[in-house]
Structure formats: structure tokens, C-alpha cells
Design a protein around this motif. Structure first.
Motif, PDB file in Angstrom:
ATOM      1  N   UNK A 156       0.834  -1.205   0.000  1.00 53.64           N
ATOM      2  CA  UNK A 156       0.000   0.000   0.000  1.00 53.64           C
ATOM      3  C   UNK A 156       0.873   1.261   0.000  1.00 53.64           C
ATOM      4  N   UNK A 157       1.939   1.239   0.780  1.00 49.66           N
ATOM      5  CA  UNK A 157       2.846   2.396   0.832  1.00 49.66           C
ATOM      6  C   UNK A 157       3.512   2.606  -0.527  1.00 49.66           C
ATOM      7  N   UNK A 158       4.012   1.531  -1.132  1.00 49.17           N
ATOM      8  CA  UNK A 158       4.650   1.648  -2.445  1.00 49.17           C
ATOM      9  C   UNK A 158       3.663   2.145  -3.494  1.00 49.17           C
ATOM     10  N   UNK A 159       2.440   1.656  -3.430  1.00 49.40           N
ATOM     11  CA  UNK A 159       1.434   2.097  -4.400  1.00 49.40           C
ATOM     12  C   UNK A 159       1.048   3.557  -4.166  1.00 49.40           C
ATOM     13  N   UNK A 160       1.044   3.992  -2.913  1.00 50.57           N
ATOM     14  CA  UNK A 160       0.765   5.403  -2.621  1.00 50.57           C
ATOM     15  C   UNK A 160       1.851   6.295  -3.229  1.00 50.57           C
TER      16      UNK A 160
END
Length: 176
Positions: free
Chosen positions: A109-113
Motif C-alpha cells: 500500500x505504501x509503495x502504491x501510494x
């Protein structure tokens, strides 16, 4: 209904030297051209040249952000497969036999954000450039086209590499 008696002075975009000239037909307007807002009022040739230089470098910067987004994608994908390969090797060593391949990559989720921030910047700048292009000002359009060409030359060499080995080939390469 007759509106001839109404005061239309608020409709004028007069900024002191002349009214803004906005055209959505092909034009080469230099002085008194306005772009996006009445605050972006070109009052001199110097203002116009500054606008062209700024638009040129905005497009080059857009290509740089696109490159950063691609490199970020490559780096998180490569880091995932390195971690998976180490985990699978350790598992195989413990079990004494070969184990299955790594699961397909999916960003956290962090990488996609972070990826979404890159996309937000790209989309926003590209939309503003499209709006600038809609003024059909020859100089602005040439600055957009030239910036795209130069930006692609500087930042898009990575798109011609083999995607399966792109990260490994480019990890020590700067931007060309």
C-alpha cells in the motif's frame, strides 16, 4: 432584454498595458497574450520568452518525473524478487529440495501510494500543458513539442531496454 446599459468593466482583463488577448485559433500573439489566468498576462517580449522557456522546462521536468516513476517501479519490483529469491533459497535449503517460484509482484500500500504521487504529478502537469496547448499559440506549442523531444532524449533511454533486465542494467546509470 437590453443589457447595453450594464457596466461590463469587470469583464475586462485589462492589466494596465492592454486587455488580454485570448485566442483558441492558431496565433502568434506575443504582447497582451494571457495563459490560464489573467495573472499570466504577457506584457513584453521578455515575458513571452520567459513563458516559452518555462513551458519548455516544464515539459522536460515532466519527462524527468516519468523516468523517476519508471525507476521507482523497477526498483520496488527488483527488491521484491531479490527478497523472494532469498526466502525461497532458504526454504529450499531447509527442505532439501527445490521449491516453487516467487509469487507475482504486487506493490504494498505504501509503495502504491508513492507510485500514485508520481502519477498525480504527471497527470496534473500534462493536463496543464494540454490547456496551454489549447491557446494554439505557435511559440507555446513549439516550446511544448521541443521540451517533449529534449525530455525524451534525456530521460527515456530506459524504455528501449529489455524490461526483464532493465533494473540491473540501469542501477548505476544516471539519466541517459
Amino acid at each position: 432584454m437590453d443589457h447595453s446599459g450594464m457596466d461590463h468593466s469587470g469583464d475586462s482583463m485589462d492589466m494596465g498595458t492592454g486587455a488580454c488577448q485570448i485566442s483558441m485559433l492558431w496565433n502568434w500573439t506575443v504582447q497582451d497574450a494571457c495563459f490560464l489566468t489573467s495573472g499570466w498576462h504577457i506584457r513584453s517580449v521578455g515575458d513571452y520568452v520567459g513563458t516559452l522557456i518555462g513551458v519548455f522546462f516544464l515539459v522536460v521536468a515532466l519527462e524527468g518525473v516519468r523516468r523517476l516513476g519508471r525507476e521507482y517501479d523497477q526498483s520496488i519490483r527488483a527488491a521484491y524478487y531479490r527478497r523472494e529469491a532469498l526466502a525461497l533459497a532458504a526454504l529450499a535449503k531447509n527442505q532439501g529440495r527445490e521449491v516453487a517460484q516467487a509469487a507475482p509482484f504486487r506493490p504494498s500500500h505504501k509503495e502504491h501510494a508513492i507510485r500514485s504521487v508520481f502519477y498525480f504529478v504527471q497527470y496534473s502537469v500534462a493536463f496543464l500543458l494540454m490547456l496551454l496547448g489549447m491557446y494554439f499559440n505557435g511559440g507555446v506549442l513549439l516550446a511544448i513539442f521541443a521540451g517533449g523531444g529534449v525530455g525524451h532524449f534525456i530521460f527515456a533511454r530506459d524504455t528501449a531496454t529489455d524490461s526483464s533486465t532493465a533494473y540491473e542494467q540501469q542501477k548505476d546509470e544516471c539519466c541517459c
